[in-house]
Design an enzyme around this catalytic site. Structure first.
Site, short mmCIF file in Angstrom:
data_model
loop_
_atom_site.label_atom_id
_atom_site.label_comp_id
_atom_site.label_asym_id
_atom_site.label_seq_id
_atom_site.Cartn_x
_atom_site.Cartn_y
_atom_site.Cartn_z
N GLU A 116 0.85 -1.19 0.00
CA GLU A 116 0.00 0.00 0.00
C GLU A 116 0.88 1.23 0.00
O GLU A 116 2.06 1.15 0.33
CB GLU A 116 -0.95 0.01 1.20
CG GLU A 116 -0.23 0.17 2.52
CD GLU A 116 -1.13 -0.17 3.72
OE1 GLU A 116 -2.34 -0.27 3.55
OE2 GLU A 116 -0.57 -0.33 4.81
N LYS A 118 2.65 4.63 1.17
CA LYS A 118 3.07 5.11 2.48
C LYS A 118 2.62 6.56 2.61
O LYS A 118 3.20 7.47 2.02
CB LYS A 118 4.58 5.01 2.63
CG LYS A 118 5.06 5.46 4.00
CD LYS A 118 6.50 5.06 4.23
CE LYS A 118 6.95 5.43 5.63
NZ LYS A 118 6.95 6.89 5.85
N ASP A 120 2.04 10.23 4.02
CA ASP A 120 2.91 11.13 4.75
C ASP A 120 2.08 11.91 5.75
O ASP A 120 1.62 13.01 5.49
CB ASP A 120 3.60 12.08 3.76
CG ASP A 120 4.94 12.53 4.28
OD1 ASP A 120 5.33 12.08 5.37
OD2 ASP A 120 5.59 13.32 3.58
N TYR A 228 -3.71 0.77 8.87
CA TYR A 228 -2.77 -0.14 8.20
C TYR A 228 -2.22 -1.22 9.11
O TYR A 228 -1.35 -1.98 8.73
CB TYR A 228 -1.63 0.62 7.53
CG TYR A 228 -0.84 1.54 8.45
CD1 TYR A 228 -0.07 1.03 9.49
CD2 TYR A 228 -0.85 2.91 8.23
CE1 TYR A 228 0.65 1.86 10.31
CE2 TYR A 228 -0.12 3.76 9.06
CZ TYR A 228 0.63 3.23 10.10
OH TYR A 228 1.35 4.06 10.91
N LYS A 317 11.08 3.92 -0.34
CA LYS A 317 10.82 5.36 -0.39
C LYS A 317 11.07 5.93 -1.79
O LYS A 317 11.96 5.49 -2.50
CB LYS A 317 11.74 6.08 0.61
CG LYS A 317 11.49 5.69 2.05
CD LYS A 317 10.45 6.54 2.69
CE LYS A 317 10.86 7.60 3.54
NZ LYS A 317 11.52 8.00 4.56
N CYS A 411 11.23 47.41 -17.58
CA CYS A 411 11.45 46.08 -18.15
C CYS A 411 12.94 45.83 -18.35
O CYS A 411 13.62 46.64 -18.97
CB CYS A 411 10.71 45.93 -19.48
SG CYS A 411 11.05 44.38 -20.31
N CYS A 414 13.54 45.62 -22.37
CA CYS A 414 13.36 46.72 -23.31
C CYS A 414 13.29 48.09 -22.64
O CYS A 414 13.21 49.11 -23.32
CB CYS A 414 12.12 46.50 -24.16
SG CYS A 414 10.58 46.71 -23.25
N CYS A 429 5.26 44.23 -18.53
CA CYS A 429 6.01 45.16 -19.35
C CYS A 429 5.03 45.82 -20.30
O CYS A 429 4.23 45.15 -20.96
CB CYS A 429 7.09 44.42 -20.14
SG CYS A 429 7.75 45.37 -21.52
N CYS A 435 9.00 45.07 -27.21
CA CYS A 435 9.89 44.38 -26.28
C CYS A 435 10.39 43.08 -26.92
O CYS A 435 9.60 42.21 -27.29
CB CYS A 435 9.14 44.07 -24.98
SG CYS A 435 10.10 43.11 -23.80
O1 D41 Z 1 1.19 4.71 5.35
C1 D41 Z 1 2.01 4.66 6.27
N1 D41 Z 1 2.64 5.75 6.66
C2 D41 Z 1 2.32 3.36 6.94
C3 D41 Z 1 3.12 3.37 8.08
C4 D41 Z 1 1.82 2.14 6.47
N2 D41 Z 1 1.03 2.11 5.36
N3 D41 Z 1 2.12 0.99 7.10
C5 D41 Z 1 2.89 0.99 8.21
N4 D41 Z 1 3.13 -0.20 8.82
C6 D41 Z 1 3.87 -0.25 9.91
C7 D41 Z 1 4.13 -1.57 10.56
C8 D41 Z 1 4.66 -2.54 9.56
C9 D41 Z 1 5.11 -1.45 11.69
C10 D41 Z 1 2.82 -2.07 11.09
C11 D41 Z 1 3.42 2.18 8.75
C12 D41 Z 1 4.19 2.07 9.94
N5 D41 Z 1 4.41 0.86 10.49
C13 D41 Z 1 4.81 3.20 10.63
N6 D41 Z 1 4.44 4.44 10.57
C14 D41 Z 1 5.24 5.17 11.35
C15 D41 Z 1 6.12 4.36 11.95
C16 D41 Z 1 5.85 3.10 11.50
#
Ligand code: D41
Length: 676
Positions: A116, A118, A120, A228, A317, A411, A414, A429, A435
């Site tokens: 899935e 990640k 932020d 998650y 990442k 400008c 010109c 301008c 120009c």
């Molecule tokens: O979407 C996320 N930021 C995300 C963070 C995610 N989709 N899964 C995560 N799964 C875990 C574990 C595997 C430890 C259950 C996580 C994080 N941890 C996590 N977020 C911040 C520290 C760890």
């Protein structure tokens, strides 16, 4: 081994810096430097301490994961620690991860991973007892976090009570609280309008919103939550796999990622990473990578943990989007319509794989608001194919020699007066085609692909032609350029010279809509040019149209009508048009079809998902057939054109029983002129 003095001092400096940045990041939700820079400092300190263990102090930032708790919130000890996640920053590191696990598990076939995006945002633990939300805590240091129950209760996607039945008596779910990008933009717009400081990014905005002492403030912020993972569970595991357990949650009213998918082995992970990466900026929320978790809980257990991170999960990442570099100078760019844009000249810096040397600063107001000075260290952000931006300055790294930028009154190209436009933010301008910068841009626009499409006539060549005063207007492209003249220019062979002349000849055969677009009338884009061509059918009628007549054209409002009228009144523009026609520009007269006779007249279409051609192009073609193209699905929608990965609009269309067309059906519709 003794620690050299310089190393010891360096460690001390690093610690002081990191502590300060940590405080700004976690406590004030106002980062001073980009994450990438922070990570480098921390890494340097870790390396130093690894080399000289004597340097390690109990209070070193390397000895603590994450956040300093705010004084204001009560502490909550997590019943089950909230683990952290290992990182893979390259394909290679992901490969290593999968290989390690395959060896440890001694499995023959590929490992199945739950994948899935990640998000932020902020990691949160929600505790439900007998189906009722009793506690919400931030991750904190993983062992204990802050009690943010009152604030979390205001988030609409957090159920206060679980739906249906079958949930365990004690259910702790873990997930991310985040701010969708649309809500973030709106929040920052409001902040700016009220003279407040905007948030640096959605993550900080989410954190700042959650740490409000007054839950009524949090309630006003557009926060969302997805699950998650799990914490404490009475009665043990919910299923045999992670994905099956997570998929139980929606029936109880808890959101999960719509992108959650099981993939097989390294190849499956890499494909998923690619696929999410390609849609990263269409998701509607910020992500900084993808998380892979071994799906089988039995396998998870046998893999176990290293320090505080599970062996069975990893975050792949994306490269950092923000980097820091020095602002060397601020130059002014003059656009096609004379609009002045300040551009930051930067010490070259690699941002997510691309070397950036320029970034836009938008306008003088923006420079003032961000307090950007020449010589500053600035944070550069590059998102997707968007032009790099100067997000903010790093104020504590400002050299004493930094100088404030002053907007000139004339400008730079010109020397004409600069005048404030409309809302007073944009400077323009006043030189018009006197120009050279505007002349260059006007000619580039004229020759561009979606205008008269003169192949091979590139920007550099046009710059040269205007600078040498060979060509001063679009018409002179046709009157002055010969193979001999072109071949005499820098970096131009005989063959390319011939090709350009042939392309010029070919471009003369065009359409009225393209010609109108190519003229570069302010506010007249392709769609408006099309509407004008369709409505008037010929150039003469349009050129002599009073403002009232222009207002009858669909999509033309008072401001655009004024621009069009003013353009055709200008003697200079009339001359250029006459010269172009004399040079042989032609189109077949379009018969004016009455709007209601067009094949798609009265039909409303909505486009959604990823399509293989630019939306603007499809939209224009549909409009030319008389269709209305709308942004949202409603009872009035006749067709929904769904590309790949269509989301909520597709669901809504199905619910409303709107006819859904795939891309092939769309192309058919366009080809046959309106018969789906
Ligand atoms: O979407 C996320 N930021 C995300 C963070 C995610 N989709 N899964 C995560 N799964 C875990 C574990 C595997 C430890 C259950 C996580 C994080 N941890 C996590 N977020 C911040 C520290 C760890």
């Amino acid at each position: 081994m003794g620690v050299p003095q310089t190393e010891s001092e360096r460690a001390q400096t690093l610690r002081a810096k990191i502590d300060r940045y940590n405080y700004h990041y976690y406590v004030l939700d106002d980062p001073l430097i980009p994450d990438s820079e922070f990570d480098r400092l921390l890494y340097e300190l870790q390396q130093l301490e690894a080399r000289y263990p004597d340097l390690v102090t109990p209070d070193s930032p390397t000895q603590r994961v994450g956040a300093k708790p705010l004084e204001a919130f009560a502490q909550i000890a997590h019943k089950v620690p909230m683990l952290s996640l290992g990182n893979a920053l390259s394909d290679r590191e992901l490969e290593d991860f999968d290989r390690r696990l395959t060896e440890r598990l001694e499995v023959a076939g590929p490992i199945v991973y739950a994948a899935e995006p990640k998000l932020d945002g902020l990691a949160i633990n929600l505790r439900y007892e007998s189906g009722v939300l009793v506690e919400a805590a931030t991750r904190g240091d993983g062992m204990q976090g802050e009690d943010v129950t009152q604030n979390v209760r205001t988030i609409p996607s957090v159920p206060l009570r679980l739906r249906e039945s079958g949930w365990p008596d004690v259910l702790e779910v873990r997930g991310e609280i985040y701010m969708p990008t649309a809500g973030f933009s709106k929040l920052n717009e409001t902040a700016l309008a009220n003279g407040e400081k905007p948030f640096a990014n959605p993550r900080n905005a989410a954190a700042g919103s959650l740490r409000q002492l007054d839950p009524r403030v949090t309630a006003q912020r557009p926060l969302a939550f997805v699950c998650y993972g799990f914490g404490e569970l009475s009665g043990g595991e919910l299923a045999a796999t992670h994905s099956a357990a997570i998929r139980l949650l929606p029936r109880w009213g808890l959101r999960i990622s719509p992108e959650l998918k099981c993939v097989a082995g390294l190849a499956g992970c890499q494909q998923y990473f690619q696929e999410i990466g390609s849609r990263r900026y269409q998701l509607g929320y910020e992500i900084d990578g993808v998380v892979f978790k071994v799906d089988d809980l039995q396998q998870q257990r046998s893999l176990g943990f290293v320090s505080r991170a599970p062996r069975w999960a990893i975050a792949r990442k994306f490269p950092a989007q923000e980097e820091m570099t020095r602002l060397l100078a601020i130059d002014l760019q003059v656009g096609r319509t004379g609009a002045i844009t300040p551009v930051a000249r930067l010490e070259p810096v690699n941002v997510a794989g691309v070397t950036v040397t320029n970034a836009t600063l938008h306008n003088a107001e923006e420079i003032r608001r961000k307090d950007v000075r020449v010589g500053d260290m600035v944070i550069i952000r590059r998102a997707g194919d968007v032009i790099p931006q100067v997000v903010r300055v790093a104020p504590d790294l400002r050299p004493t020699s930094a100088t404030e930028f002053e907007m000139p009154t004339h400008c730079p190209e010109c020397g004409s007066d600069l005048i404030k436009d409309g809302d007073g933010v944009v400077l323009r301008c006043s030189g018009g085609l006197f120009c050279p910068a505007q002349r260059k841009e006007a000619i580039k626009h004229f020759a561009s692909r979606r205008a008269l499409d003169v192949e091979g006539l590139g920007d550099k060549l046009i710059d040269q032609l205007v600078e040498k005063r060979v060509v001063e207007s679009p018409a002179e492209l046709y009157l002055k350029l010969t193979p001999e003249l072109l071949a005499g220019l820098e970096r131009m062979g005989e063959k390319s010279a011939n090709n350009i002349c042939a392309a010029l000849e070919k471009s003369k055969e065009t359409t009225l809509a393209r010609f109108l677009y190519a003229l570069g009338i302010r506010e007249v884009g392709e769609a408006t040019a099309h509407s004008l061509a369709l409505h008037f059918g010929n150039l003469e009628g349009l050129m002599s149209a009073p403002v009232e007549a222009l207002l009858e054209v669909p999509d033309v409002g008072p401001i655009v009508a004024e621009h069009i009228h003013a353009f055709f009144q200008q003697p200079h523009n009339q001359e250029v048009i006459a010269a172009l026609l004399a040079a042989g520009i032609r189109w077949s007269e379009v018969e004016t079809p009455r709007a209601d006779q067009l094949p798609l007249a009265g039909k409303t279409l909505v486009l959604t998902g990823t399509l293989s051609r630019p939306r603007a192009e499809i939209k224009e073609q549909l409009q030319a057939l008389g269709a209305k193209v709308s942004g949202s699905v409603s009872g009035k929608t006749d067709y929904l054109v769904a590309g790949t990965d269509a989301g909520s609009k597709l669901e809504k269309a199905k619910k409303l029983e709107v006819t859904v067309l795939d891309e092939e059906a769309l192309e058919n519709l366009l080809r046959t002129g309106g018969q789906p």
